[in-house]
Design a protein around this motif. Structure first.
Motif, PDB file in Angstrom:
ATOM      1  N   LYS A 189       0.837  -1.189   0.000  1.00 48.34           N
ATOM      2  CA  LYS A 189       0.000   0.000   0.000  1.00 48.34           C
ATOM      3  C   LYS A 189       0.878   1.246   0.000  1.00 48.34           C
ATOM      4  O   LYS A 189       1.652   1.470   0.932  1.00 48.34           O
ATOM      5  CB  LYS A 189      -0.907   0.010   1.237  1.00 48.34           C
ATOM      6  N   LEU A 190       0.734   2.043  -1.041  1.00 52.11           N
ATOM      7  CA  LEU A 190       1.448   3.310  -1.093  1.00 52.11           C
ATOM      8  C   LEU A 190       0.663   4.363  -0.320  1.00 52.11           C
ATOM      9  O   LEU A 190      -0.569   4.347  -0.283  1.00 52.11           O
ATOM     10  CB  LEU A 190       1.620   3.771  -2.539  1.00 52.11           C
ATOM     11  N   SER A 191       1.382   5.287   0.286  1.00 51.90           N
ATOM     12  CA  SER A 191       0.735   6.395   0.974  1.00 51.90           C
ATOM     13  C   SER A 191       0.137   7.356  -0.052  1.00 51.90           C
ATOM     14  O   SER A 191       0.469   7.306  -1.242  1.00 51.90           O
ATOM     15  CB  SER A 191       1.741   7.132   1.851  1.00 51.90           C
ATOM     16  N   ASP A 192      -0.717   8.251   0.405  1.00 48.42           N
ATOM     17  CA  ASP A 192      -1.284   9.253  -0.492  1.00 48.42           C
ATOM     18  C   ASP A 192      -0.186  10.107  -1.111  1.00 48.42           C
ATOM     19  O   ASP A 192      -0.251  10.484  -2.292  1.00 48.42           O
ATOM     20  CB  ASP A 192      -2.268  10.137   0.273  1.00 48.42           C
ATOM     21  N   GLU A 193       0.845  10.413  -0.304  1.00 49.16           N
ATOM     22  CA  GLU A 193       1.952  11.227  -0.808  1.00 49.16           C
ATOM     23  C   GLU A 193       2.727  10.487  -1.898  1.00 49.16           C
ATOM     24  O   GLU A 193       3.123  11.079  -2.913  1.00 49.16           O
ATOM     25  CB  GLU A 193       2.892  11.609   0.336  1.00 49.16           C
ATOM     26  N   GLN A 194       2.940   9.181  -1.684  1.00 46.88           N
ATOM     27  CA  GLN A 194       3.665   8.402  -2.692  1.00 46.88           C
ATOM     28  C   GLN A 194       2.861   8.289  -3.984  1.00 46.88           C
ATOM     29  O   GLN A 194       3.411   8.389  -5.082  1.00 46.88           O
ATOM     30  CB  GLN A 194       3.986   7.017  -2.140  1.00 46.88           C
ATOM     31  N   ARG A 195       1.565   8.096  -3.857  1.00 49.16           N
ATOM     32  CA  ARG A 195       0.717   8.010  -5.046  1.00 49.16           C
ATOM     33  C   ARG A 195       0.725   9.322  -5.825  1.00 49.16           C
ATOM     34  O   ARG A 195       0.761   9.332  -7.060  1.00 49.16           O
ATOM     35  CB  ARG A 195      -0.708   7.624  -4.658  1.00 49.16           C
ATOM     36  N   ALA A 196       0.676  10.429  -5.104  1.00 47.52           N
ATOM     37  CA  ALA A 196       0.707  11.732  -5.767  1.00 47.52           C
ATOM     38  C   ALA A 196       2.040  11.937  -6.479  1.00 47.52           C
ATOM     39  O   ALA A 196       2.096  12.462  -7.607  1.00 47.52           O
ATOM     40  CB  ALA A 196       0.469  12.838  -4.743  1.00 47.52           C
ATOM     41  N   LEU A 197       3.128  11.518  -5.828  1.00 46.09           N
ATOM     42  CA  LEU A 197       4.459  11.644  -6.421  1.00 46.09           C
ATOM     43  C   LEU A 197       4.560  10.825  -7.699  1.00 46.09           C
ATOM     44  O   LEU A 197       4.986  11.333  -8.757  1.00 46.09           O
ATOM     45  CB  LEU A 197       5.511  11.179  -5.411  1.00 46.09           C
ATOM     46  N   VAL A 198       4.157   9.560  -7.620  1.00 47.13           N
ATOM     47  CA  VAL A 198       4.226   8.689  -8.791  1.00 47.13           C
ATOM     48  C   VAL A 198       3.311   9.215  -9.894  1.00 47.13           C
ATOM     49  O   VAL A 198       3.670   9.192 -11.083  1.00 47.13           O
ATOM     50  CB  VAL A 198       3.856   7.248  -8.409  1.00 47.13           C
ATOM     51  N   GLY A 199       2.146   9.709  -9.522  1.00 52.93           N
ATOM     52  CA  GLY A 199       1.222  10.234 -10.517  1.00 52.93           C
ATOM     53  C   GLY A 199       1.783  11.427 -11.260  1.00 52.93           C
ATOM     54  O   GLY A 199       1.636  11.547 -12.488  1.00 52.93           O
TER      55      GLY A 199
END
Length: 392
Positions: free
Chosen positions: A7-17
């Protein structure tokens, strides 16, 4: 049963996005073919700097965000899906060279260099390989003599990335002629120092240039000697970051090859039906997906082991598998394209060339097999064997 997922954090998902948006853009993926002639992707790195990517490995007090190796691996993977040459250049801004400076360099050098790296104003390179000793670091001949007021560097390094673009070079060197592994340290050299010379350039099948660099009585300030004798362990600990970022490029390119294969077989028809409907093609796709996900699990585990640098054996296993997996996947993806895959009009041709680098850089596969094999033999418990979790 739902599979266990990381599970990626919201911050990690935003970064990858954010990085994915860039990677899929016409500037990255659309222009990737233009870098095959050795053109350096300055504009792509500037775009990454604007969203803070070039400061990921840099502590906050020097203008960076000091994100974990795992986050860095996610970003490099996404960039590699769009452009191999840009991913290689990015690795030079996030990998061993910046880790060495941010961890071991004097405070004055950190404050001078690292904010400029984070802003994309200064590029870095690492000088390890020598003509007679590729991965055999303890037998390097480049030597730095420490004097009262300065140090003098002499030697030759080869197959160096970014030799024409980097301003600062992290040079693995022998110190005061001290023999063997213990004699290895590290010196920071500016390209404008007298005696620094790029003596040869080699254009690679992936597109970027590698170079030979000579150090002819290059005088450096004493503070530029980042690590003296006995620094080998620290240097190789930092280098384990490279053994996660290198396969991150391979993983991203394997994913890109896989996606290109699916797109092609869905569009291509034979005898009135899509090639994707043939069982033989579906088996190929299933095997490609299986290998990509197996490689992802190994690589992510290795990256998550970083504290602050990845475990050397987990990183070694991940790099071995992912590098070789990516070559297999790219090869199969090219095969399903048929003759079109052999032309430069299809992205798979470019991907196939780039993916071949992985097993050569950051520690050759054969050297890593030696590293891991010796560990297995020495640490095996004849009573308890190995833990079922697969940890060393």
């Amino acid at each position: 049963m739902n599979p266990v997922q990381l599970k990626l954090s919201d911050e990690q998902r935003a970064l990858v996005g954010a990085v994915r948006d860039l990677s899929h853009s016409k500037d990255f993926r659309g222009n990737s073919i233009k870098y095959l002639d050795g053109t350096y992707p300055w504009e792509n790195l500037d775009a990454l700097a604007e969203i803070g990517i070039l400061g990921m490995s840099i502590p906050e007090e020097y203008g960076g965000s000091n994100l974990p190796v795992f986050d860095t691996a996610l970003v490099v993977e996404e960039v590699a899906k769009g452009c191999y040459v840009t991913a290689m250049a990015l690795m030079g801004m996030l990998g061993v060279q910046v880790r060495v400076i941010s961890t071991y360099a004097p405070e004055s050098m950190k404050r001078d260099i690292l904010p400029k790296v984070a802003a994309g104003k200064v590029h870095l390179a690492v000088c390890m390989t020598e003509p007679h000793a590729g991965t055999d670091v303890p037998n390097y001949k480049t030597n730095t003599v420490i004097k009262d007021t300065h140090a003098v560097v002499n030697g030759v390094k080869t197959l160096i990335s970014r030799a024409n673009e980097a301003e600062w070079f992290v040079v693995f060197t022998r110190i005061n002629g001290s023999p063997g592994r213990h004699g290895i340290g590290c010196v920071l050299v500016n390209r404008n120092y007298p005696g620094f010379e790029v003596t040869a350039r080699y254009h690679t099948m992936g597109g970027e240039y590698l170079a030979e660099i000579q150090f002819n009585n290059v005088e450096v300030p004493l503070e530029n000697v980042i690590l003296r004798e006995g620094g080998m362990k620290q240097l190789m600990s930092a280098f384990n970051t490279q053994r996660c970022l290198n396969p991150s490029i391979s993983l991203g390119m394997a994913e890109a090859a896989f996606e290109e294969a699916i797109k092609y077989v869905r569009e291509r028809t034979i005898r009135g039906q899509a090639v994707a409907n043939f069982q033989g093609i579906q088996w190929k796709l299933a095997e490609m997906y299986r290998d990509i996900e197996a490689g992802r699990a190994l690589l992510y585990q290795a990256a998550l082991s970083a504290n602050p640098f990845p475990d050397p054996y987990q990183a070694g296993v991940a790099k071995m598998f992912v590098n070789e997996m990516a070559i297999r996947v790219a090869n199969e993806a090219l095969q399903v394209h048929g003759g079109y895959g052999f032309t430069d009009d299809y992205p798979i041709s470019r991907i196939y060339r780039g993916v071949r680098y992985g097993t050569l850089g950051g520690g050759a596969t054969e050297a890593l097999k030696d590293l891991v094999g010796k560990k297995l033999v020495n640490d095996f418990d004849p009573v308890d064997g190995f833990l079922s979790m697969g940890n060393f």
